[in-house]
Design a protein around this motif. Sequence first.
Motif, short mmCIF file in Angstrom:
data_model
loop_
_atom_site.label_atom_id
_atom_site.label_comp_id
_atom_site.label_asym_id
_atom_site.label_seq_id
_atom_site.Cartn_x
_atom_site.Cartn_y
_atom_site.Cartn_z
N ARG A 128 13.07 15.18 -20.48
CA ARG A 128 14.30 15.40 -20.74
C ARG A 128 15.20 14.52 -20.35
O ARG A 128 16.41 14.09 -20.95
CB ARG A 128 14.56 16.61 -20.18
N HIS A 129 15.01 13.70 -19.25
CA HIS A 129 15.81 12.79 -18.72
C HIS A 129 16.04 11.58 -19.73
O HIS A 129 16.96 11.12 -20.25
CB HIS A 129 15.36 12.11 -17.58
N PHE A 130 14.64 11.14 -20.25
CA PHE A 130 14.86 9.98 -21.11
C PHE A 130 15.34 10.29 -22.55
O PHE A 130 16.15 9.54 -23.44
CB PHE A 130 13.53 9.11 -21.39
N LEU A 131 15.17 11.71 -23.01
CA LEU A 131 15.79 12.16 -24.21
C LEU A 131 17.27 11.99 -24.13
O LEU A 131 18.11 11.58 -25.06
CB LEU A 131 15.38 13.39 -24.57
N ARG A 132 17.88 12.56 -23.24
CA ARG A 132 19.47 12.46 -23.04
C ARG A 132 19.88 11.23 -22.73
O ARG A 132 20.77 11.01 -23.44
CB ARG A 132 19.60 13.21 -21.51
N ARG A 133 19.07 10.45 -22.19
CA ARG A 133 19.62 8.93 -21.85
C ARG A 133 19.73 8.25 -23.31
O ARG A 133 20.62 7.57 -23.70
CB ARG A 133 18.73 8.03 -20.99
N ALA A 134 18.77 8.54 -24.31
CA ALA A 134 18.62 7.84 -25.53
C ALA A 134 19.63 8.45 -26.39
O ALA A 134 20.39 7.81 -27.24
CB ALA A 134 17.47 7.98 -26.34
N MET A 135 20.07 9.69 -26.22
CA MET A 135 21.18 10.21 -27.00
C MET A 135 22.49 9.78 -26.66
O MET A 135 23.42 9.50 -27.45
CB MET A 135 21.12 11.74 -27.12
N LEU A 136 22.70 9.65 -25.37
CA LEU A 136 23.86 8.92 -24.76
C LEU A 136 23.99 7.76 -25.07
O LEU A 136 25.15 7.34 -25.41
CB LEU A 136 23.86 9.21 -23.04
N GLU A 137 22.93 6.76 -24.99
CA GLU A 137 23.30 5.48 -25.07
C GLU A 137 23.46 5.05 -26.71
O GLU A 137 23.82 4.01 -27.19
CB GLU A 137 21.87 4.56 -24.78
N SER A 138 22.91 5.97 -27.61
CA SER A 138 23.34 5.87 -28.77
C SER A 138 24.25 6.86 -29.67
O SER A 138 24.42 6.53 -30.93
CB SER A 138 21.87 6.30 -29.65
N ASP A 139 24.90 7.21 -28.61
CA ASP A 139 26.23 7.77 -29.15
C ASP A 139 26.21 8.96 -29.91
O ASP A 139 26.80 9.25 -30.93
CB ASP A 139 27.32 6.89 -29.66
N GLY A 140 24.71 9.58 -29.91
CA GLY A 140 24.49 10.82 -30.43
C GLY A 140 23.66 10.37 -31.93
O GLY A 140 23.55 11.41 -32.61
N LYS A 141 23.46 9.28 -32.40
CA LYS A 141 22.86 8.92 -33.77
C LYS A 141 21.54 9.07 -33.44
O LYS A 141 20.82 8.16 -32.54
CB LYS A 141 23.46 7.48 -33.98
N VAL A 142 20.86 9.86 -33.84
CA VAL A 142 19.34 10.30 -33.74
C VAL A 142 18.63 9.11 -34.04
O VAL A 142 17.53 8.78 -33.55
CB VAL A 142 19.00 11.78 -34.33
N THR A 143 18.67 8.53 -35.24
CA THR A 143 17.88 7.39 -35.61
C THR A 143 17.98 6.15 -34.95
O THR A 143 16.74 5.73 -34.35
CB THR A 143 18.34 6.83 -37.19
N LYS A 144 19.14 5.69 -34.05
CA LYS A 144 19.07 4.86 -33.04
C LYS A 144 18.56 5.36 -31.94
O LYS A 144 17.79 4.48 -31.22
CB LYS A 144 20.46 4.50 -32.99
N ALA A 145 18.71 6.50 -31.63
CA ALA A 145 17.84 7.02 -30.28
C ALA A 145 16.49 7.08 -30.48
O ALA A 145 15.72 6.49 -29.61
CB ALA A 145 18.39 8.37 -30.03
N ALA A 146 15.94 7.24 -31.79
CA ALA A 146 14.44 7.44 -31.95
C ALA A 146 14.12 5.89 -31.44
O ALA A 146 12.84 5.68 -30.99
CB ALA A 146 14.16 7.83 -33.33
N LYS A 147 14.67 4.90 -32.04
CA LYS A 147 14.14 3.35 -31.88
C LYS A 147 14.38 3.22 -30.41
O LYS A 147 13.47 2.54 -30.15
CB LYS A 147 15.22 2.56 -32.61
N LEU A 148 15.38 3.37 -29.57
CA LEU A 148 15.40 3.37 -28.31
C LEU A 148 14.07 3.98 -27.58
O LEU A 148 13.54 3.01 -26.57
CB LEU A 148 16.61 3.77 -27.69
N LEU A 149 13.88 4.90 -27.84
CA LEU A 149 12.60 5.73 -27.41
C LEU A 149 11.09 5.29 -27.73
O LEU A 149 9.97 5.56 -27.19
CB LEU A 149 12.53 7.19 -27.63
N GLY A 150 11.30 4.41 -28.80
CA GLY A 150 10.00 3.91 -29.50
C GLY A 150 9.22 4.72 -30.47
O GLY A 150 8.20 4.70 -30.71
#
Length: 529
Positions: free
Chosen positions: A482-504
């Motif tokens: 949950r921690h890393f999912l929230r981080r990725a969504m925060l760092e991508s400003d809620g853009k799920v495609t960008k967040a998915a790339k950040l998480l690999g």
Amino acid sequence: MGKRVLVSWIGHTDLKAMVAAVPSSASEAARKIVGQCDSVPGVGPVKSLLDQESFDQIHLLSDYTPAASNEFASWLDRKVKIHVVAVKNPSDHGALLDIVRPILQGLRRAKDDELAFHLSPGTPAMGAIWILLGKSQFPATLYQTYNGKAWKTEIPFDITTDVLPDLLREPDRYWQHLATRTPQEVSGFESIVGKSEAIKAAVGRAQRAAIHDVPVLILGESGTGKEMFAEAIHKASHRGRQQIVSINCAAISRELLESELFGHVKGAFTGADKNRIGAFEEADGGTLFLDEIGECDLAMQAKLLRALQPPAAEGPCCRIFRPVGAMQDKKVDVRIIAATNRDLTKAIADGAFREDLLYRLSIVTLKLPPLRQRPEDIAQISKTLLIDINVRLKKQGGPSYQDKSISADTIQFMQRYPWPGNVRELSNALVQAAMMADSKTLKPQDIAAAVAEFPSAKNDDLLSLPLGGSFVLESHLLNIQRHFLRRAMLESDGKVTKAAKLLGYKNYQTLSAQLERLGVEFEMQSEAE
């Protein structure tokens, strides 16, 4: 083949030579400027050079009247562009630099054009400016003339590689005066928050590096704001009006990173159905930020080294590279800023990083202080972050969400906590505390609860938890997810495609399913926003 472009001042001797050569037709304005001209030998520096060297473009800077300047251009009997400027003090190096640099930046030149500066006309300060610019920001061939002869002047040093590295690595005396200002007082660095001596020193050094076209390596722990500093350095540089392109070297697979950086041609590999430009070409004229440079493998490092090594007689930002599958190289003008949280010296010793690449990247090295070294900044950073958090959460939660503030005792608690995840961890904790707090004022226990749920990668407490009793491994693992999912969504400003790339993740559908399964609520933004 490129064009030859000459830039020169019109000197007093040049006008005297013109009046002496054509005394009957010289205008009264020109004669008043030059006065007595009986002793002028030859045709003057500018005409001497033009009689012996050919140029496709000729730009002459003049602080004389437009009439006298145009009369001189007509006398030369060549196609000349006159730039009439106002010079209050011809010995003021700073004022001359402010006059010359915009003119050079405005020249319409192709990448393979040869730029030339004429040192002889004008004052010694004018000649000094040509040398400084010709050996740094605007690589140029330098000419001199004397007694009717013209020749190329070789100056055997390069400011960007021979002088600046030592200057910028020297102790504080070279840049201490810059460290007296807060980031908000430094153009380009306004988005960086804080007033501690540590952050002012970092900003002062970064600003000094920004004005020179040299590679900068930013070192610092995760969450210290390396990308923010890279963007600030770009904004504060003469490239600030061009774009900065950012590549996270750790977030892209080895197979795709070469294409992301250098581009590819159609058919270069399976799926390459069309030509694609890479980050180097996209950043042409601007800045390329290579984040997490320490994560590149050795094969990629070798290709980067080739691209980052300017050819002889080219400027420090000339980059030669070859797109994947292409038969010919491309040349661009790109400044490099790189960043890493790794110890590259240790990586070199371990054989994981090339020493020659480190030297190429670190003409200037900037080390960012962790948050624990500047606790006096925590109050200002937290209040700044909370303003944005309140706006976002109100947008998500509607009228039911009440803006949050921070009490004085909460600030004190936050200043005592070491924040191993730095500003990123602080931001995450504030988001959770703002969402979960019962009152409008955040209390120490709200932050403490948030910190407990967001374990830092450098926090050994999680790894030292006692086994048995109420310990449930699956529960802790889910919290980490949950921690890393929230981080990725925060760092991508809620853009799920960008967040998915950040998480690999290979696709955004996988991330969407994980967000739903773990109950992580976050407003997803349109990818076009």
